[in-house]
Design a protein around this motif. Structure first.
Motif, PDB file in Angstrom:
ATOM      1  N   ALA B 267       0.654  -1.264  -0.004  1.00  0.00           N
ATOM      2  CA  ALA B 267       0.053   0.031  -0.404  1.00  0.00           C
ATOM      3  C   ALA B 267       0.924   1.468   0.187  1.00  0.00           C
ATOM      4  O   ALA B 267       0.405   2.496  -1.175  1.00  0.00           O
ATOM      5  N   ILE B 268       1.653   1.086   0.477  1.00  0.00           N
ATOM      6  CA  ILE B 268       2.900   2.263   1.294  1.00  0.00           C
ATOM      7  C   ILE B 268       3.285   2.191  -0.494  1.00  0.00           C
ATOM      8  O   ILE B 268       3.502   3.834  -1.260  1.00  0.00           O
ATOM      9  N   ALA B 269       3.798   1.105  -1.651  1.00  0.00           N
ATOM     10  CA  ALA B 269       4.835   1.127  -2.535  1.00  0.00           C
ATOM     11  C   ALA B 269       3.728   1.442  -3.280  1.00  0.00           C
ATOM     12  O   ALA B 269       4.092   2.828  -4.463  1.00  0.00           O
ATOM     13  N   VAL B 270       2.476   1.143  -3.433  1.00  0.00           N
ATOM     14  CA  VAL B 270       1.261   1.945  -4.400  1.00  0.00           C
ATOM     15  C   VAL B 270       1.146   3.944  -4.001  1.00  0.00           C
ATOM     16  O   VAL B 270       1.095   4.527  -5.315  1.00  0.00           O
ATOM     17  N   PHE B 271       0.820   4.247  -3.259  1.00  0.00           N
ATOM     18  CA  PHE B 271       0.997   5.683  -2.975  1.00  0.00           C
ATOM     19  C   PHE B 271       2.085   6.492  -3.479  1.00  0.00           C
ATOM     20  O   PHE B 271       1.754   7.273  -3.710  1.00  0.00           O
ATOM     21  N   PHE B 272       3.466   5.449  -3.223  1.00  0.00           N
ATOM     22  CA  PHE B 272       4.731   6.568  -3.357  1.00  0.00           C
ATOM     23  C   PHE B 272       4.635   6.624  -4.926  1.00  0.00           C
ATOM     24  O   PHE B 272       5.217   7.338  -5.039  1.00  0.00           O
ATOM     25  N   ILE B 273       4.338   4.871  -5.754  1.00  0.00           N
ATOM     26  CA  ILE B 273       3.907   5.230  -7.415  1.00  0.00           C
ATOM     27  C   ILE B 273       3.382   6.947  -7.643  1.00  0.00           C
ATOM     28  O   ILE B 273       3.552   7.379  -8.780  1.00  0.00           O
ATOM     29  N   VAL B 274       2.263   6.389  -7.598  1.00  0.00           N
ATOM     30  CA  VAL B 274       0.729   7.674  -7.233  1.00  0.00           C
ATOM     31  C   VAL B 274       2.001   9.281  -7.720  1.00  0.00           C
ATOM     32  O   VAL B 274       2.053  10.359  -7.783  1.00  0.00           O
ATOM     33  N   GLU B 275       2.194   9.402  -6.267  1.00  0.00           N
ATOM     34  CA  GLU B 275       3.398  10.392  -5.764  1.00  0.00           C
ATOM     35  C   GLU B 275       4.080  11.071  -7.138  1.00  0.00           C
ATOM     36  O   GLU B 275       4.537  11.872  -7.082  1.00  0.00           O
ATOM     37  N   CYS B 276       5.245   9.829  -7.543  1.00  0.00           N
ATOM     38  CA  CYS B 276       6.717   9.684  -8.023  1.00  0.00           C
ATOM     39  C   CYS B 276       5.388  10.193  -9.500  1.00  0.00           C
ATOM     40  O   CYS B 276       5.716  11.110 -10.148  1.00  0.00           O
ATOM     41  N   LEU B 277       4.218   9.769  -9.897  1.00  0.00           N
ATOM     42  CA  LEU B 277       4.291  10.468 -10.862  1.00  0.00           C
ATOM     43  C   LEU B 277       3.266  11.750 -11.041  1.00  0.00           C
ATOM     44  O   LEU B 277       3.637  12.199 -12.658  1.00  0.00           O
ATOM     45  N   VAL B 278       2.909  11.617  -9.821  1.00  0.00           N
ATOM     46  CA  VAL B 278       2.573  13.307  -9.927  1.00  0.00           C
ATOM     47  C   VAL B 278       3.587  14.665 -10.099  1.00  0.00           C
ATOM     48  O   VAL B 278       3.382  15.310 -10.548  1.00  0.00           O
ATOM     49  N   ILE B 279       4.361  13.884  -9.342  1.00  0.00           N
ATOM     50  CA  ILE B 279       6.095  15.242  -9.442  1.00  0.00           C
ATOM     51  C   ILE B 279       6.186  15.022 -10.651  1.00  0.00           C
ATOM     52  O   ILE B 279       6.500  15.948 -11.244  1.00  0.00           O
ATOM     53  N   SER B 280       6.203  13.734 -11.179  1.00  0.00           N
ATOM     54  CA  SER B 280       6.762  13.986 -12.286  1.00  0.00           C
ATOM     55  C   SER B 280       5.894  14.802 -14.109  1.00  0.00           C
ATOM     56  O   SER B 280       6.796  15.517 -14.867  1.00  0.00           O
ATOM     57  N   PHE B 281       4.659  14.558 -13.254  1.00  0.00           N
ATOM     58  CA  PHE B 281       3.820  15.503 -14.429  1.00  0.00           C
ATOM     59  C   PHE B 281       4.146  17.195 -13.995  1.00  0.00           C
ATOM     60  O   PHE B 281       3.922  17.567 -14.919  1.00  0.00           O
ATOM     61  N   LEU B 282       4.062  17.160 -12.900  1.00  0.00           N
ATOM     62  CA  LEU B 282       4.183  18.960 -12.129  1.00  0.00           C
ATOM     63  C   LEU B 282       5.353  19.046 -13.265  1.00  0.00           C
ATOM     64  O   LEU B 282       5.397  20.292 -13.187  1.00  0.00           O
ATOM     65  N   ILE B 283       6.296  18.119 -12.775  1.00  0.00           N
ATOM     66  CA  ILE B 283       7.565  18.842 -13.655  1.00  0.00           C
ATOM     67  C   ILE B 283       7.551  18.818 -14.948  1.00  0.00           C
ATOM     68  O   ILE B 283       6.934  20.300 -15.177  1.00  0.00           O
ATOM     69  N   GLN B 284       6.807  17.980 -15.582  1.00  0.00           N
ATOM     70  CA  GLN B 284       6.899  18.378 -16.908  1.00  0.00           C
ATOM     71  C   GLN B 284       6.046  19.178 -17.566  1.00  0.00           C
ATOM     72  O   GLN B 284       6.353  19.940 -18.563  1.00  0.00           O
ATOM     73  N   ARG B 285       4.708  19.738 -16.414  1.00  0.00           N
ATOM     74  CA  ARG B 285       4.124  20.143 -16.957  1.00  0.00           C
ATOM     75  C   ARG B 285       3.969  22.297 -17.040  1.00  0.00           C
ATOM     76  O   ARG B 285       3.903  22.562 -17.475  1.00  0.00           O
ATOM     77  N   PHE B 286       5.493  22.148 -15.343  1.00  0.00           N
ATOM     78  CA  PHE B 286       5.350  23.912 -15.157  1.00  0.00           C
ATOM     79  C   PHE B 286       6.349  24.082 -15.506  1.00  0.00           C
ATOM     80  O   PHE B 286       7.126  24.871 -15.940  1.00  0.00           O
ATOM     81  N   ILE B 287       7.758  23.305 -15.502  1.00  0.00           N
ATOM     82  CA  ILE B 287       8.718  23.474 -15.932  1.00  0.00           C
ATOM     83  C   ILE B 287       9.662  23.467 -17.022  1.00  0.00           C
ATOM     84  O   ILE B 287      10.222  24.134 -18.057  1.00  0.00           O
ATOM     85  N   ALA B 288       8.716  22.635 -18.066  1.00  0.00           N
ATOM     86  CA  ALA B 288       9.370  21.880 -19.457  1.00  0.00           C
ATOM     87  C   ALA B 288       8.408  23.086 -20.159  1.00  0.00           C
ATOM     88  O   ALA B 288       6.917  21.995 -21.193  1.00  0.00           O
ATOM     89  N   ARG B 289       9.216  23.996 -20.326  1.00  0.00           N
ATOM     90  CA  ARG B 289       8.512  24.434 -21.895  1.00  0.00           C
ATOM     91  C   ARG B 289       9.282  24.188 -22.975  1.00  0.00           C
ATOM     92  O   ARG B 289       9.957  23.940 -23.213  1.00  0.00           O
ATOM     93  N   GLU B 290       8.763  25.298 -24.079  1.00  0.00           N
ATOM     94  CA  GLU B 290       9.186  24.828 -25.487  1.00  0.00           C
ATOM     95  C   GLU B 290      10.757  25.031 -25.313  1.00  0.00           C
ATOM     96  O   GLU B 290      11.367  25.984 -24.703  1.00  0.00           O
ATOM     97  N   LYS B 291      11.812  24.013 -26.267  1.00  0.00           N
ATOM     98  CA  LYS B 291      13.369  25.011 -26.632  1.00  0.00           C
ATOM     99  C   LYS B 291      13.331  25.785 -26.705  1.00  0.00           C
ATOM    100  O   LYS B 291      12.529  26.568 -27.095  1.00  0.00           O
ATOM    101  N   LEU B 292      13.976  26.420 -26.268  1.00  0.00           N
ATOM    102  CA  LEU B 292      14.741  27.629 -26.520  1.00  0.00           C
ATOM    103  C   LEU B 292      15.745  27.601 -28.320  1.00  0.00           C
ATOM    104  O   LEU B 292      16.874  26.421 -27.842  1.00  0.00           O
ATOM    105  N   GLU B 293      15.183  28.165 -29.208  1.00  0.00           N
ATOM    106  CA  GLU B 293      16.141  28.508 -29.862  1.00  0.00           C
ATOM    107  C   GLU B 293      17.699  28.938 -29.802  1.00  0.00           C
ATOM    108  O   GLU B 293      16.990  30.159 -29.777  1.00  0.00           O
ATOM    109  N   PHE B 294      18.880  28.747 -30.270  1.00  0.00           N
ATOM    110  CA  PHE B 294      20.052  29.725 -30.610  1.00  0.00           C
ATOM    111  C   PHE B 294      21.215  29.614 -31.718  1.00  0.00           C
ATOM    112  O   PHE B 294      21.196  28.248 -31.638  1.00  0.00           O
TER     113      PHE B 294
END
Lengths: 245, 294
Positions: B267-294
């Motif tokens: 139960a702890i493991a499942v709870f924690f997997i959900v946390e990992c998924l949510v956190i990676s989703f948040l990182i992708q959503r808010f920090i991963a913006r489009e690439k800067l071209e240079f």
């Protein structure tokens, strides 16, 4: 620290030893199944590398070059593997290994390791393969080779740099893997260095730092040698991953 | 030619081995994990279906939340201290002479290739209360009152372990940043110098914004890496004293293997997997913006 006598290790633990004693190394080698653990670590690491790179590069090739309607969905499916850490599925994995009668065999660790290494391997090789021109296989195709020959004779040598990168990444990861090995390799003869070292420390206790230092040094030695020989390559390999993504 | 190569057989031959391995060992275990978490289970046989009972018990237990606090402390240390420090180290490497740079590069990578057991054992010697390095230094400069029994005092144990983790991976991150820095075109810096910018301004206005992609990669890597933090704790303190230094993954192991409550452990493991998924989703959503071209 490994060169000091037991009493000196306490009175002067971090200075240069006053009298050099090599005895700890002999003692370490006789008490500690160093060569068994070393051999196990090598088998686990090399086995994982071979299986992951062959199957992973084949899947990456299939996804990047072949016309298959599930290409994008499979890619997405595989990339989920990056998120789930191996630590959290150890319990069902442990039971699966028991169920498949792989406990106390080398495959019991090699196969799960490979399964977990495949995600990053496929994603990286996929990016690399997409940057290659299609003319490569077109020429082979005209010469009448089939897809298997084309893959192993033409593509495989070309993606070598990316494979070396993956090889290094997997090596570092599996050589030092601890949680799963700690649970699965319960029998001493199948333990890799990381786990073997810990159980050895637990057995010696904290009294004999000379001996502990010697075993620590012996256990790190293969890694230190690999690092010294291929240090430039390892650095390039590790950082190539960051730029590709 | 694509038609000629991609027959059903060849697709099957190329795709199935990897997909099979991945599915069996990486995805499939999630199913028995979820199933087990709904039962009372001792690791060998089920003692009945209990629904969400395990989850309720786990959420109600203070150890579980203490473990969360510890895990997020490690995540916090590695993000708030680790990333800025390794960025500074990378910027510092950039301005060294080539010879010194070679030395720093090798030294930076070194801890990351040592095994967890060895690293932890070295730091055990540093933290040792009677003759360990830290207490010896503190005693010799007359700060006797600052000495601690680092790994057995409730207050110092988690920061002490966090420091080890920080030390082991800071150099690796610095190396990743450093290679990122090298890909930035030199002309940007020259232009900035002509405009009279100083070193700090150049770092803040040019280097860091253009490193966005590498920063994102390192961020995801260190977040997920520190979420799964376990091995150092296992070797250095075994979760002690009491349950003060258990991380979530440690708590999961402890519940399952040491107290034979596999239902609660999963139960702890499942709870924690959900946390990992949510956190990676948040990182992708808010920090991963489009690439800067240079």
């Amino acid at each position: 620290m490994s060169l000091k006598s037991k009493s000196e290790a306490y009175s002067n633990p971090f200075g240069i030893p006053q009298s050099w004693r090599w005895g700890s190394f002999g003692e370490a080698l006789s008490k500690y199944n160093y060569f068994t653990y070393l051999e196990n670590s090598l088998i686990y690491t090399l086995g994982t590398i071979v299986i992951t790179l062959t199957t992973g590069s084949m899947l990456a090739y299939c996804l990047s070059r072949m016309q298959w309607k599930f290409n994008t969905s499979v890619l997405f499916y595989v990339s989920m593997g990056l998120i789930v850490p191996i630590e959290v599925v150890v319990i069902p994995l442990f039971q699966l290994i028991k169920l498949l009668h792989l406990k106390n065999s080398y495959l019991g660790l090699i196969l799960p390791y490979s399964g977990f290494a495949i995600a990053s391997c496929v994603l990286m090789l996929y990016a690399f393969l997409r940057s290659l021109p299609k003319e490569l296989e077109e020429a082979a195709c005209i010469d009448g080779t089939n897809v298997y020959q084309a893959f192993f004779k033409i593509i495989f040598p070309i993606i070598m740099p990316a494979l070396v990168t993956q090889c290094v990444l997997i090596f570092i990861r599996i050589w030092n893997e601890f949680p799963l090995a700690f649970i699965v390799a319960s029998r001493d003869q199948f333990r890799p260095l990381t786990v073997g070292l810990l159980s050895f420390f637990v057995n010696v206790g904290v009294s004999d730092w000379g001996l502990i230092g010697a075993t620590m040094f012996l256990s790190s030695l293969p890694m230190i040698i690999v690092y010294m020989v291929g240090n430039e390559k390892i650095e390039n390999a590790l950082t190539a991953g960051a730029i590709l993504k | 030619m694509n038609k000629y190569f991609s027959t059903k057989t060849s697709i099957f031959v190329f795709a199935s081995p990897a997909l099979l391995l991945f599915t069996v060992f990486c995805v499939y275990p999630l199913l028995p994990e979820i199933w087990m978490s709904l039962q009372k289970h001792d690791g060998f046989r089920s003692m009945g279906f209990v629904g969400l009972e395990n989850y309720k018990d786990v959420i109600a237990s203070p150890s579980f939340w203490k473990a969360h606090k510890n895990t997020y402390l490690i995540v916090g240390i590695s993000l708030l201290l680790g990333i800025p420090l390794s960025m500074m180290l990378a910027l510092f490497m950039e301005v060294q002479t080539p010879k010194l740079r070679r030395f720093f590069k090798s030294a930076a990578m070194f801890p990351a290739i040592l095994s967890v057991t060895v690293v932890s054992q070295i730091w055990l010697a540093f933290y040792e209360p009677n003759w360990g390095l830290f207490n010896s230094i503190l005693k010799s400069i007359g700060l006797e009152s600052w000495t601690h029994s680092w790994l057995t005092e409730k207050k110092t144990v988690m920061p002490s372990i966090g420091l080890v983790f920080l030390w082991q991976y800071i150099g690796l991150n610095a190396m990743l940043f450093y290679t990122g820095i090298k890909t930035i075109p030199k002309s940007y810096y020259e232009a900035a110098l002509i405009d009279g910018a100083n070193f700090v301004q150049v770092c803040l206005r040019i280097t860091i914004p253009l490193l966005q992609n590498v920063i994102k990669y390192v961020l995801i890597l260190s977040t997920l890496g520190s979420m799964a933090f376990y091995s150092h704790v296992r070797v250095m303190t075994a979760g002690g004293p009491g349950d003060t230094s258990r991380t979530v993954v440690y708590q999961m192991y402890y519940t399952a293997f040491d107290t034979s409550e596999f239902g609660k452990g999963t139960a702890i493991a499942v709870f924690f997997i959900v946390e990992c998924l949510v956190i990676s989703f948040l990182i992708q959503r808010f920090i991963a913006r489009e690439k800067l071209e240079f």
